[in-house]
Each structure stands twice: as structure tokens, then as C-alpha cells.
Write an enzyme that holds these catalytic residues in place. Structure first.
Site, short mmCIF file in Angstrom:
data_model
loop_
_atom_site.label_atom_id
_atom_site.label_comp_id
_atom_site.label_asym_id
_atom_site.label_seq_id
_atom_site.Cartn_x
_atom_site.Cartn_y
_atom_site.Cartn_z
N LYS A 1 20.37 36.78 43.87
CA LYS A 1 18.96 36.41 43.99
C LYS A 1 18.18 36.98 42.81
O LYS A 1 18.25 38.18 42.54
CB LYS A 1 18.38 36.92 45.31
N LYS B 1 20.50 41.33 44.51
CA LYS B 1 19.17 40.85 44.09
C LYS B 1 18.67 41.73 42.95
O LYS B 1 18.84 42.95 42.98
CB LYS B 1 18.23 40.90 45.30
N ASP C 1 16.22 41.93 52.87
CA ASP C 1 16.40 42.34 51.48
C ASP C 1 16.17 43.85 51.41
O ASP C 1 15.03 44.31 51.53
CB ASP C 1 15.39 41.62 50.57
#
Length: 223
Positions: free
Chosen positions: A183, A154, A91
Site C-alpha cells: 500500500k 504500507k 493499518d
């Protein structure tokens, strides 16, 4: 529903003072509840990979975290090192200042630096830090992530001024279309908020409250 949601949760422990005992507990919980992954800082990737060997639980880590203000070259090295240590998902935080400057070339190059290293080895999720962005910037960040070859976008690091909102998730889903993951992370603490994110279009939930969520309780963590 609980089991389905468990498979969408990145069981997360990113605080600076996390200890080995806490990482061990995180991994045990992930195995017990069947979470998608554990998300840990890079220093814990090798430990988590060893603890989760032979299970379906993936090891996720963070790159350029939490500010995103490292160079593309630094993020690329962090990614390479994390994958070598056993990370299957990364991430990464975008260069938020570059996005706000309209320097889309740098934003894209920064994401691509991570994607190129991870290709075929690890999923790349791109953290846009939505709480710092205008609507237009959120859309542009998602478009650049898709263009650079990311697997997911995300919402948040959970370490800035705000976390995930259903509105941001819906906007991100609309922008990236059906084939890229979304996400939601930051402030998702109970089943109700997790379900709201999923209904808005999230396919993964990043939270340190995974156990509370699947057990139908409410936790008080910010991530």
C-alpha cells in the site's frame, strides 16, 4: 482505468479535527465512486460501519497511529476493539525505534500481536514509515511483517517527514514478493502519481484525494 483505480483506493480521513459530517461525506463518496475502503480513526469505525452496511466498501482503521510507539498489548486491544466495532482492515504502525535498535524480536512480536487478534476477521497492513528508515531497515521491516503474518506492507502514515515514493514501493514489492499486498500512502494526490505507484508494485493506494484522482484532478492534501 479510473474504475480499476477506484477499487484500489482506501478513501482516507485521519485528521484530528474530522467531524461526523465529514465522515458521512467520506462514506457517501466511497459508495459513489466504489472505493475499496474508507480509512478512519478508531473513534469513527462504528459510525462508518453503520453508514456502509450492505455495500462492498470496507471499513479500515489505524492502530498505534501515527507513531507506532505503543506496546504490543495496547495495539492488540486497539485491534480487538476496532474489529468489534466493524473494522475489516487495520493499518498498524511498527515500533520504528525498536527496528532502528536492531530489536527485531520486539518488532515482530508487535506486529504478531495485531495479526493474532485480526486473523480471519480483518486484513492487517503494516506501516513501516519508510521516510524514517534506511534501505536496509526498509527491507528488514518488510521481512518482519511477512514473517509475522501480515497481509500488506504500507509505506507511510502521511503524518511524518515524507510519504510514498515509487522507489520505496518497488523496494517493498521486491522484498515481500508477489503474494503480499503493498500500500502506497502519503502524498498521492493525482492520477499520475497513483499510476506511478501501481506501476512500481502497489496494490492499494491510501489517499484523502481519491475523488480528485478518479476525476483526473490534483488535490493538495498531504495524505
Amino acid at each position: 482505468m479510473e474504475n480499476n483505480i477506484a477499487k484500489m483506493i482506501d478513501h482516507t480521513l485521519l485528521k484530528a479535527d474530522a467531524t461526523k459530517a465529514q465522515i458521512v461525506k467520506l462514506c457517501e463518496e466511497a459508495k459513489q465512486y466504489g472505493f475499496a475502503s474508507v480509512c478512519v480513526n478508531p473513534t469513527w469505525v462504528a459510525t462508518a460501519a453503520e453508514l456502509l452496511k450492505g455495500t462492498d466498501v470496507k471499513v479500515c482503521t489505524v492502530i498505534g497511529f501515527p507513531l507506532g510507539a505503543n506496546t504490543p498489548e495496547t495495539k492488540a486491544f486497539e485491534t480487538k476493539n476496532a474489529i468489534e466495532n466493524g473494522a475489516a482492515e487495520v493499518d498498524m504502525v511498527i515500533n520504528v525505534g525498536a527496528l532502528k535498535d536492531g530489536n527485531d524480536d520486539l518488532v515482530e512480536r508487535d506486529i504478531r500481536a495485531v495479526v493474532d487478534v485480526a486473523k480471519g476477521k480483518a486484513l492487517v497492513k503494516v506501516i513501516i514509515e519508510a521516510c524514517l528508515l534506511t534501505e536496509e531497515e526498509k527491507v528488514r521491516a518488510c521481512q518482519l511483517a511477512v514473517k509475522a503474518g501480515a497481509d500488506y506492507v504500507k509505506t507511510s502514515t502521511g503524518f511524518s517527514t515524507g510519504g510514498a515514493t515509487p522507489e520505496d514501493v518497488a523496494l517493498m514489492r521486491k522484498t515481500v514478493g508477489p503474494n503480499i499486498g503493498v500500500k502506497a500512502s502519503g502524498g498521492v494526490r493525482d492520477m499520475q502519481s497513483a499510476e506511478a505507484m501501481i506501476q512500481a508494485g502497489a496494490t492499494r493506494i491510501g489517499t484523502s484525494s481519491g475523488v480528485s484522482i478518479v476525476e483526473g484532478k490534483t488535490a493538495n492534501s498531504n495524505y
